[in-house]
Design a protein around this motif. Sequence first.
Motif, PDB file in Angstrom:
ATOM      1  N   ILE A 351      43.334  44.400  40.677  1.00  0.00           N
ATOM      2  CA  ILE A 351      42.213  44.842  41.505  1.00  0.00           C
ATOM      3  C   ILE A 351      41.855  43.739  42.498  1.00  0.00           C
ATOM      4  CG2 ILE A 351      39.849  45.713  41.516  1.00  0.00           C
ATOM      5  CD1 ILE A 351      41.975  47.481  40.054  1.00  0.00           C
ATOM      6  N   VAL A 352      41.852  44.073  43.782  1.00  0.00           N
ATOM      7  CA  VAL A 352      41.623  43.065  44.818  1.00  0.00           C
ATOM      8  C   VAL A 352      40.318  43.269  45.581  1.00  0.00           C
ATOM      9  CG1 VAL A 352      44.084  42.597  45.139  1.00  0.00           C
ATOM     10  CG2 VAL A 352      42.984  44.402  46.498  1.00  0.00           C
ATOM     11  N   TRP A 353      39.767  44.491  45.545  1.00  0.00           N
ATOM     12  CA  TRP A 353      38.553  44.778  46.321  1.00  0.00           C
ATOM     13  C   TRP A 353      37.747  45.873  45.614  1.00  0.00           C
ATOM     14  CZ3 TRP A 353      35.937  48.769  48.592  1.00  0.00           C
ATOM     15  CH2 TRP A 353      34.996  48.453  49.587  1.00  0.00           C
ATOM     16  N   MET A 354      36.424  45.724  45.626  1.00  0.00           N
ATOM     17  CA  MET A 354      35.521  46.738  45.080  1.00  0.00           C
ATOM     18  C   MET A 354      34.284  46.847  45.961  1.00  0.00           C
ATOM     19  SD  MET A 354      35.547  45.722  41.009  1.00  0.00           S
ATOM     20  CE  MET A 354      34.674  47.200  40.475  1.00  0.00           C
ATOM     21  N   SER A 355      33.745  48.051  46.087  1.00  0.00           N
ATOM     22  CA  SER A 355      32.445  48.161  46.740  1.00  0.00           C
ATOM     23  C   SER A 355      31.434  47.389  45.896  1.00  0.00           C
ATOM     24  CB  SER A 355      32.030  49.627  46.893  1.00  0.00           C
ATOM     25  OG  SER A 355      32.103  50.332  45.669  1.00  0.00           O
ATOM     26  N   LYS A 356      30.512  46.707  46.561  1.00  0.00           N
ATOM     27  CA  LYS A 356      29.620  45.761  45.892  1.00  0.00           C
ATOM     28  C   LYS A 356      28.776  46.423  44.804  1.00  0.00           C
ATOM     29  CE  LYS A 356      26.252  43.988  48.317  1.00  0.00           C
ATOM     30  NZ  LYS A 356      25.513  43.143  49.294  1.00  0.00           N
ATOM     31  N   GLY A 357      28.262  47.612  45.092  1.00  0.00           N
ATOM     32  CA  GLY A 357      27.441  48.300  44.105  1.00  0.00           C
ATOM     33  C   GLY A 357      28.222  48.641  42.856  1.00  0.00           C
ATOM     34  N   LEU A 358      29.464  49.072  43.033  1.00  0.00           N
ATOM     35  CA  LEU A 358      30.311  49.402  41.896  1.00  0.00           C
ATOM     36  C   LEU A 358      30.631  48.152  41.079  1.00  0.00           C
ATOM     37  CD1 LEU A 358      32.071  51.347  40.260  1.00  0.00           C
ATOM     38  CD2 LEU A 358      33.897  50.985  41.942  1.00  0.00           C
ATOM     39  N   LYS A 359      30.947  47.051  41.752  1.00  0.00           N
ATOM     40  CA  LYS A 359      31.278  45.816  41.043  1.00  0.00           C
ATOM     41  C   LYS A 359      30.103  45.346  40.193  1.00  0.00           C
ATOM     42  CE  LYS A 359      33.173  41.166  41.782  1.00  0.00           C
ATOM     43  NZ  LYS A 359      33.573  40.148  42.780  1.00  0.00           N
ATOM     44  N   GLU A 360      28.910  45.440  40.739  1.00  0.00           N
ATOM     45  CA  GLU A 360      27.721  45.036  39.988  1.00  0.00           C
ATOM     46  C   GLU A 360      27.508  45.956  38.788  1.00  0.00           C
ATOM     47  OE1 GLU A 360      24.267  43.246  38.688  1.00  0.00           O
ATOM     48  OE2 GLU A 360      25.772  42.490  40.100  1.00  0.00           O
ATOM     49  N   ARG A 361      27.764  47.210  38.995  1.00  0.00           N
ATOM     50  CA  ARG A 361      27.515  48.205  37.947  1.00  0.00           C
ATOM     51  C   ARG A 361      28.449  48.047  36.754  1.00  0.00           C
ATOM     52  NH1 ARG A 361      27.450  54.690  39.087  1.00  0.00           N
ATOM     53  NH2 ARG A 361      26.839  55.349  36.993  1.00  0.00           N
ATOM     54  N   VAL A 362      29.692  47.645  37.005  1.00  0.00           N
ATOM     55  CA  VAL A 362      30.675  47.577  35.914  1.00  0.00           C
ATOM     56  C   VAL A 362      31.062  46.138  35.581  1.00  0.00           C
ATOM     57  CG1 VAL A 362      31.592  49.838  36.548  1.00  0.00           C
ATOM     58  CG2 VAL A 362      32.726  47.792  37.422  1.00  0.00           C
ATOM     59  N   LYS A 363      30.250  45.171  36.006  1.00  0.00           N
ATOM     60  CA  LYS A 363      30.629  43.762  35.856  1.00  0.00           C
ATOM     61  C   LYS A 363      30.905  43.362  34.411  1.00  0.00           C
ATOM     62  CE  LYS A 363      25.786  42.176  35.932  1.00  0.00           C
ATOM     63  NZ  LYS A 363      24.801  41.369  36.700  1.00  0.00           N
ATOM     64  N   GLU A 364      30.258  44.014  33.462  1.00  0.00           N
ATOM     65  CA  GLU A 364      30.500  43.680  32.057  1.00  0.00           C
ATOM     66  C   GLU A 364      31.888  44.105  31.600  1.00  0.00           C
ATOM     67  OE1 GLU A 364      27.370  45.216  29.643  1.00  0.00           O
ATOM     68  OE2 GLU A 364      25.799  44.107  30.685  1.00  0.00           O
ATOM     69  N   GLY A 365      32.524  44.995  32.342  1.00  0.00           N
ATOM     70  CA  GLY A 365      33.864  45.429  31.985  1.00  0.00           C
ATOM     71  C   GLY A 365      34.970  44.621  32.645  1.00  0.00           C
ATOM     72  N   ILE A 366      34.625  43.849  33.671  1.00  0.00           N
ATOM     73  CA  ILE A 366      35.627  43.078  34.427  1.00  0.00           C
ATOM     74  C   ILE A 366      36.003  41.816  33.656  1.00  0.00           C
ATOM     75  CG2 ILE A 366      36.093  41.865  36.591  1.00  0.00           C
ATOM     76  CD1 ILE A 366      34.030  43.691  37.929  1.00  0.00           C
ATOM     77  N   ASP A 367      37.294  41.525  33.579  1.00  0.00           N
ATOM     78  CA  ASP A 367      37.745  40.290  32.930  1.00  0.00           C
ATOM     79  C   ASP A 367      37.064  39.089  33.591  1.00  0.00           C
ATOM     80  OD1 ASP A 367      39.391  41.805  31.354  1.00  0.00           O
ATOM     81  OD2 ASP A 367      41.251  41.277  32.396  1.00  0.00           O
ATOM     82  N   ALA A 368      36.543  38.183  32.764  1.00  0.00           N
ATOM     83  CA  ALA A 368      35.756  37.054  33.273  1.00  0.00           C
ATOM     84  C   ALA A 368      36.527  36.224  34.300  1.00  0.00           C
ATOM     85  CB  ALA A 368      35.306  36.177  32.107  1.00  0.00           C
ATOM     86  N   ASP A 369      37.841  36.041  34.073  1.00  0.00           N
ATOM     87  CA  ASP A 369      38.618  35.191  34.985  1.00  0.00           C
ATOM     88  C   ASP A 369      38.925  35.874  36.315  1.00  0.00           C
ATOM     89  OD1 ASP A 369      40.326  37.046  33.822  1.00  0.00           O
ATOM     90  OD2 ASP A 369      42.027  35.682  33.785  1.00  0.00           O
ATOM     91  N   MET A 370      38.579  37.175  36.421  1.00  0.00           N
ATOM     92  CA  MET A 370      38.849  37.905  37.656  1.00  0.00           C
ATOM     93  C   MET A 370      37.592  38.179  38.480  1.00  0.00           C
ATOM     94  SD  MET A 370      42.021  38.190  37.992  1.00  0.00           S
ATOM     95  CE  MET A 370      41.860  39.204  39.447  1.00  0.00           C
ATOM     96  N   MET A 371      36.437  37.941  37.898  1.00  0.00           N
ATOM     97  CA  MET A 371      35.183  38.323  38.544  1.00  0.00           C
ATOM     98  C   MET A 371      35.066  37.758  39.958  1.00  0.00           C
ATOM     99  SD  MET A 371      32.533  40.149  37.882  1.00  0.00           S
ATOM    100  CE  MET A 371      30.922  40.459  38.593  1.00  0.00           C
ATOM    101  N   ASP A 372      35.369  36.484  40.141  1.00  0.00           N
ATOM    102  CA  ASP A 372      35.214  35.840  41.448  1.00  0.00           C
ATOM    103  C   ASP A 372      36.429  36.013  42.347  1.00  0.00           C
ATOM    104  OD1 ASP A 372      32.684  34.958  40.716  1.00  0.00           O
ATOM    105  OD2 ASP A 372      33.433  33.055  39.921  1.00  0.00           O
ATOM    106  N   LYS A 373      37.468  36.639  41.839  1.00  0.00           N
ATOM    107  CA  LYS A 373      38.694  36.805  42.620  1.00  0.00           C
ATOM    108  C   LYS A 373      38.776  38.187  43.276  1.00  0.00           C
ATOM    109  CE  LYS A 373      41.422  33.619  39.744  1.00  0.00           C
ATOM    110  NZ  LYS A 373      41.648  32.578  40.770  1.00  0.00           N
ATOM    111  N   ILE A 374      37.805  39.055  42.979  1.00  0.00           N
ATOM    112  CA  ILE A 374      37.802  40.412  43.536  1.00  0.00           C
ATOM    113  C   ILE A 374      36.794  40.469  44.678  1.00  0.00           C
ATOM    114  CG2 ILE A 374      37.371  42.846  43.059  1.00  0.00           C
ATOM    115  CD1 ILE A 374      38.133  42.258  40.131  1.00  0.00           C
ATOM    116  N   ALA A 375      37.258  40.803  45.863  1.00  0.00           N
ATOM    117  CA  ALA A 375      36.407  40.831  47.049  1.00  0.00           C
ATOM    118  C   ALA A 375      35.521  42.071  47.068  1.00  0.00           C
ATOM    119  CB  ALA A 375      37.279  40.803  48.300  1.00  0.00           C
ATOM    120  N   THR A 376      34.415  42.003  47.818  1.00  0.00           N
ATOM    121  CA  THR A 376      33.585  43.172  48.125  1.00  0.00           C
ATOM    122  C   THR A 376      33.473  43.275  49.645  1.00  0.00           C
ATOM    123  OG1 THR A 376      31.451  42.026  48.256  1.00  0.00           O
ATOM    124  CG2 THR A 376      32.222  42.665  46.054  1.00  0.00           C
ATOM    125  N   GLU A 377      32.688  44.216  50.127  1.00  0.00           N
ATOM    126  CA  GLU A 377      32.506  44.371  51.567  1.00  0.00           C
ATOM    127  C   GLU A 377      31.849  43.138  52.198  1.00  0.00           C
ATOM    128  OE1 GLU A 377      29.152  46.927  49.676  1.00  0.00           O
ATOM    129  OE2 GLU A 377      31.178  46.253  49.215  1.00  0.00           O
TER     130      GLU A 377
END
Length: 468
Positions: A351-377
């Motif tokens: 996963i390389v990009w997510m809409s910001k609202g979606l990323k915030e909503r599912v942040k607990e499901g995102i692998d910790a080492d990938m959180m800062d590597k996925i871009a938003t708008e």
Amino acid sequence: MADVKLDISPMYEGERIRKDDLWVELGGPKADGFELSLATPMDQIEDGKVTVIGPDLGETPEGTTMPFGMIFRVGGEKIEKDLESIIERRNHALLSYISGLMHLNQRYDIWMRIGKGLKKKGVTSWKEIYGPVIDLYKAEMPFIEKMDITIVTDPAKVKEELANAMAVYKTRDARAKGLHDEDVDVFYGCTLCQAFAPTSACVVTPDRPSLCGAITWFDGRAAAKVDPEGPQFPIEKGTAVDEVSGEYAAINEMAEKRSGGEYSRMLLYTFFDAPHTSCGCFETIGFYMPEVDGIGLADRDFKGATPNGLPFSTMAGQTGGGKQVVGFLGMGILYYFSPKFLQADGGWRRIVWMSKGLKERVKEGIDADMMDKIATEDDAKDIAGLKAFLLKVNHPVVDGVARKVDGKKITEGWKLEEIDDDIKEKVMAYIEKTGGDINMDTVKSELALTEGQFMQVVEALQEDGVLE
């Protein structure tokens, strides 16, 4: 209130109300909306009653867009909490039986339109619409013994009740997160959307809830139990053909049968090889961007263009309808919390990009080492900006993705398809400037090249005899 007879038939399911024929628009992209079903003790239900909180339909001018909520209280000897979502989801079909009424989506995403034809018929109250809906529910779902409905149109009350509904949805979803595919012997299928998406063949498993987000494995089990002839049905899991991609012979057989032969394979945990069909009611959409060999994700609330230049609505239009489209995939929010989330494709590492609202909503499901590597708008609005961001954070797609599930490397990283004179000159100038003391961080920032791409150019320069 006049005695109004509505035209009600399954033949109207799938009707669209266009702008020129619009009386009232409810929820959708411009206003809050929700539908909620609540299992309730029978002695607390005023059977057949419809209550309206806020302006009634007859008080609403043509062309109005307004917030809207529906609360269905249901009771019966066989009614249990697990049936709430199923009853709620059936609303999609039953409201669509009414000529002049359009219903789309589910839960907090509902979008309804009332056509001018109902106004011409003399409809002046929501009671004239929802009274017959209670009768439809009891005919379609005989285990419902009592039902009353509250319609909410007062904007402040809609916000209040929407917050209550969100808490109910959250509780339902939390229960579903604790069960996994390996824990069960039966999956469930759902064909509720086939009126709108004729070849849709949805599979609901513990790790992969419905695309619409409204039906979990527990919901499917409860529905199949009380309504064996209904749109939810059991699928004996059997042995997996491929556990990583989620291929099961039983699901392939179901997909072929329920899609009318359109598809013969359907895999649960992949984006590319025979992906799950996408109905049109999905909560989010995934889209492959070959320029970076990565996947982007957007939800319905995101109104802008994604880095590929397309908004959610355009991608949804070309993906929905029950189609199986390689590189595009409708998904439910709850799937993002599954350990099997797109695991065949690399999961969160892809996963390389997510809409910001979606990323915030599912942040607990995102692998910790990938959180800062996925871009938003906020980080990238186009492919060029996305490439720069991914280079800067050293995203796994840059040098190649190894799957978390089995360690297998599934991509080779970015490669230059063509090495022209311009890029050769830039690399040569960099080498001369640094005296051959190469720093890959500056290669990425100054030349916008990965290590692999840089070495491709170096090898080309060696072949040209420019470098030893």
